[in-house]
Design an enzyme around this catalytic site. Structure first.
Site, mmCIF file in Angstrom:
data_model
loop_
_atom_site.group_PDB
_atom_site.id
_atom_site.type_symbol
_atom_site.label_atom_id
_atom_site.label_comp_id
_atom_site.label_asym_id
_atom_site.label_seq_id
_atom_site.Cartn_x
_atom_site.Cartn_y
_atom_site.Cartn_z
ATOM 1 N N HIS A 162 23.381 25.525 23.560
ATOM 2 C CA HIS A 162 23.126 25.641 25.001
ATOM 3 C C HIS A 162 22.728 24.297 25.618
ATOM 4 O O HIS A 162 21.852 24.250 26.496
ATOM 5 C CB HIS A 162 22.071 26.697 25.282
ATOM 6 C CG HIS A 162 22.584 28.096 25.159
ATOM 7 N ND1 HIS A 162 21.851 29.202 25.541
ATOM 8 C CD2 HIS A 162 23.772 28.589 24.709
ATOM 9 C CE1 HIS A 162 22.562 30.292 25.321
ATOM 10 N NE2 HIS A 162 23.732 29.951 24.809
ATOM 11 N N GLU B 269 29.360 36.360 29.331
ATOM 12 C CA GLU B 269 28.511 36.755 28.203
ATOM 13 C C GLU B 269 27.167 36.063 28.293
ATOM 14 O O GLU B 269 26.118 36.664 28.013
ATOM 15 C CB GLU B 269 29.200 36.394 26.881
ATOM 16 C CG GLU B 269 28.471 36.900 25.626
ATOM 17 C CD GLU B 269 27.489 35.908 24.998
ATOM 18 O OE1 GLU B 269 26.885 36.244 23.981
ATOM 19 O OE2 GLU B 269 27.323 34.778 25.555
ATOM 20 N N GLU B 270 27.193 34.805 28.712
ATOM 21 C CA GLU B 270 25.953 34.031 28.786
ATOM 22 C C GLU B 270 25.047 34.507 29.910
ATOM 23 O O GLU B 270 23.881 34.110 29.979
ATOM 24 C CB GLU B 270 26.278 32.538 28.977
ATOM 25 C CG GLU B 270 27.091 31.918 27.846
ATOM 26 C CD GLU B 270 26.298 31.750 26.554
ATOM 27 O OE1 GLU B 270 25.147 32.218 26.494
ATOM 28 O OE2 GLU B 270 26.845 31.151 25.614
ATOM 29 N N ASP C 84 31.663 34.836 17.536
ATOM 30 C CA ASP C 84 30.846 34.040 18.442
ATOM 31 C C ASP C 84 30.149 32.940 17.653
ATOM 32 O O ASP C 84 29.301 33.224 16.801
ATOM 33 C CB ASP C 84 29.817 34.960 19.111
ATOM 34 C CG ASP C 84 29.072 34.294 20.258
ATOM 35 O OD1 ASP C 84 29.252 33.088 20.468
ATOM 36 O OD2 ASP C 84 28.306 35.002 20.941
ATOM 37 N N ASP D 293 29.799 27.230 21.161
ATOM 38 C CA ASP D 293 29.384 28.496 21.773
ATOM 39 C C ASP D 293 30.025 28.644 23.152
ATOM 40 O O ASP D 293 29.438 28.272 24.156
ATOM 41 C CB ASP D 293 27.861 28.510 21.901
ATOM 42 C CG ASP D 293 27.331 29.808 22.477
ATOM 43 O OD1 ASP D 293 28.057 30.810 22.474
ATOM 44 O OD2 ASP D 293 26.178 29.798 22.951
ATOM 45 N N HIS E 70 33.611 35.638 23.541
ATOM 46 C CA HIS E 70 33.314 35.278 24.929
ATOM 47 C C HIS E 70 33.863 33.898 25.241
ATOM 48 O O HIS E 70 33.835 32.978 24.428
ATOM 49 C CB HIS E 70 31.830 35.431 25.255
ATOM 50 C CG HIS E 70 30.923 34.347 24.780
ATOM 51 N ND1 HIS E 70 30.715 33.177 25.480
ATOM 52 C CD2 HIS E 70 30.111 34.279 23.692
ATOM 53 C CE1 HIS E 70 29.817 32.436 24.850
ATOM 54 N NE2 HIS E 70 29.441 33.074 23.765
#
Length: 501
Positions: free
Chosen positions: A452, A320-321, A349, A287, A275
């Site tokens: 995140h 994707e998130e 990922d 990420d 992603h």
């Protein structure tokens, strides 16, 4: 068993690789001004004597880091993130697509639309006293003025119309969590004339992660919030409730990036994906800039026309998130023959977590933990990738199985029976003392403490772990592209006869 004519094969390939290219190209033109890479890195030539080992050696961490630096620059130039539906994401798409085109690939950027829920502050007061409340995803907002009314306690769990007394009309319905979906409670409350809904948790703690969903309209038009179990009595006993919610839904247009080799069987495709988007909170370099960069460099070193038995399709997924939306939309766009043409899916990922582990998706469910095994052929992918860690690095690396927990883009593929596998280095889970003995690092700390967050930058990527895992990406792709003989490299008869839609 699935041989088709050359014409049919060509049509299928055009549908998959070029489908929606017109819309994607238009989007690419519109976002061209967002591209912030003034001097993109040079491209090393394709590996000539192709083997899993040679491609693994050819995908170097130095080249992978050049792509990461480009993605970091994109984030720096676009308010610190590369989230889907933002100029930063568009610039990320442009960078990846441009690098692939420079290497000779025909690239499409098919578009897809989805609804993003956006929320702001919640102000819930019971008799003027503030109550901590959380918004249910996809609820409506209250606009410029708060919703007010007396609280009415709903009978049972609010799952049938008879639970809602006549006094619900014009009031704020207070309903207990449980038995039926939140959206069912909200619809029944709205039908009974409620001006808003407060859902009281039925276990200790806040009501977190609750959603009304967006798949089955109509979404209720009254605001819905949740409170902790301990606040339920205070809400129910109040004479009046005031509720103000800032929330709404926004249509987002995003893109995937798809490129495929011109060589190899288009009826037997190796699909490898990562992603491309970040979360809004940060630049998303581990990420998933790391997966993107490793997969992109693998594509560049493999080249657009390698001598392979199977065609290789590279996919860089959007949103994707937001819930695996890009990969899900892609799977939905494939007809039955196109789905059957997918030999397997490899997913990459988070490959450079600071407090890293080495995880390989548990294709055979040997750990007996979580979601169970992948589709037939997934166990072989796990063995191929474990063989890399056992034989290729300077010192053999012990891996641990990672559960198919549905948190990344393999999810839509295993749902239609496509064998899947991949590697990662861990996210917010905490590292155990046993794992420290295997790989070093710090016990009791997350594999990625910056997960995140705005701290997910290039400075917080572990280069050593990324170097190993980037080579693992290349090894897996080359192994299956070359269709190396053996039960661990070639999907068996059960996979080749796959017929599910």
């Amino acid at each position: 068993m699935r041989k088709r004519t050359l014409i049919a094969t060509t049509l299928a390939l055009l549908l998959v690789v070029s489908g929606c290219a017109s819309a994607g190209d238009q989007a690419a033109q519109k976002s061209a001004e967002n591209t912030s890479i003034s001097s993109p890195p040079s491209i090393a030539p394709p590996i000539t004597d192709l083997s899993p080992e040679s491609l693994a050696r050819g995908v170097t961490v130095d080249n992978v880091m050049r792509h990461l630096k480009a993605l970091q620059q994109v984030a720096d130039d676009h308010h610190g993130n590369r989230a889907a539906g933002t100029p930063g994401y568009d610039a990320s798409v442009d960078y990846v697509a441009d690098m692939l085109r420079r290497a000779g690939f025909t690239v499409s950027t098919p578009t897809f639309e989805y609804t993003r829920f956006e929320s702001g502050p919640v102000d819930l007061k019971a008799d003027g006293i503030a109550i901590d409340a959380t918004v249910l995803q996809y609820t409506t907002g209250t606009g410029d003025h708060p919703v007010t009314g007396n609280p009415v306690t709903v009978g049972g769990f609010g799952c049938v119309a008879s639970d809602y007394p006549a006094a619900t009309r014009g009031a704020i319905a207070v309903v207990t969590r449980g038995t039926c979906q939140f959206v069912d409670k909200a619809r029944l409350a709205e039908a009974a004339g409620a001006r808003g809904v407060i859902v009281v948790n039925n276990v200790p703690g806040k009501l977190a992660g609750a959603t009304l969903g967006d798949e089955e309209p109509p979404v209720p038009t009254i605001p819905v919030v949740g409170v902790a179990a301990g606040a339920g009595d205070q809400v129910r006993a109040a004479r009046s409730i005031s509720l103000s919610v800032t929330a709404g839904n926004k249509k987002i247009l995003s893109r995937n990036v798809i490129a495929q080799t011109t060589t190899g069987s288009a009826d037997d495709v190796v699909l490898a994906g990562a992603h491309l988007d970040s979360v809004p909170a940060g630049p998303g370099i581990n990420d998933n800039g790391t997966g993107t960069a490793a997969l992109l460099e693998t594509a560049l070193r493999l080249g657009s026309a390698p001598r392979v038995a199977r065609a290789v399709r590279f996919a860089f997924w959007g949103a994707e998130e937001e819930g695996l939306i890009g990969s899900t939309r892609y799977v939905e766009s494939l007809d039955v023959p196109q789905r059957q043409a997918l030999a397997l899916y490899l997913n990459f990922d988070m490959l450079g977590s600071p407090n890293f582990g080495y995880f390989v998706y548990d294709g055979d469910d040997s750990a007996r933990d979580g979601a169970g095994p992948g589709p037939d052929g997934s166990a072989g992918i796990e063995r191929v990738l474990n063989r890399f860690y056992a034989t290729f690095p300077a010192q053999p690396i012990t891996t641990q199985p990672g559960d198919f927990d549905g948190r990344s883009d393999y999810g839509p593929f295993i749902a239609i029976g496509v064998p899947a596998g991949g590697v990662d280095t861990g996210a917010e889970q905490k590292k155990t003392p046993e794992q420290v003995r295997l790989w070093g690092g710090t016990a009791g700390q997350p594999f990625d403490p910056n997960y995140h967050s705005p701290r997910d930058t290039i400075d917080n990527v572990n280069n050593g772990a990324l170097a190993v895992n980037a080579s693992a990406v290349a090894y897996g792709v080359a192994t299956y592209a070359l269709a190396v003989a053996g039960p661990d490299a070639v999907p068996g008869p059960r996979v080749r006869q796959r017929t599910q839609p």
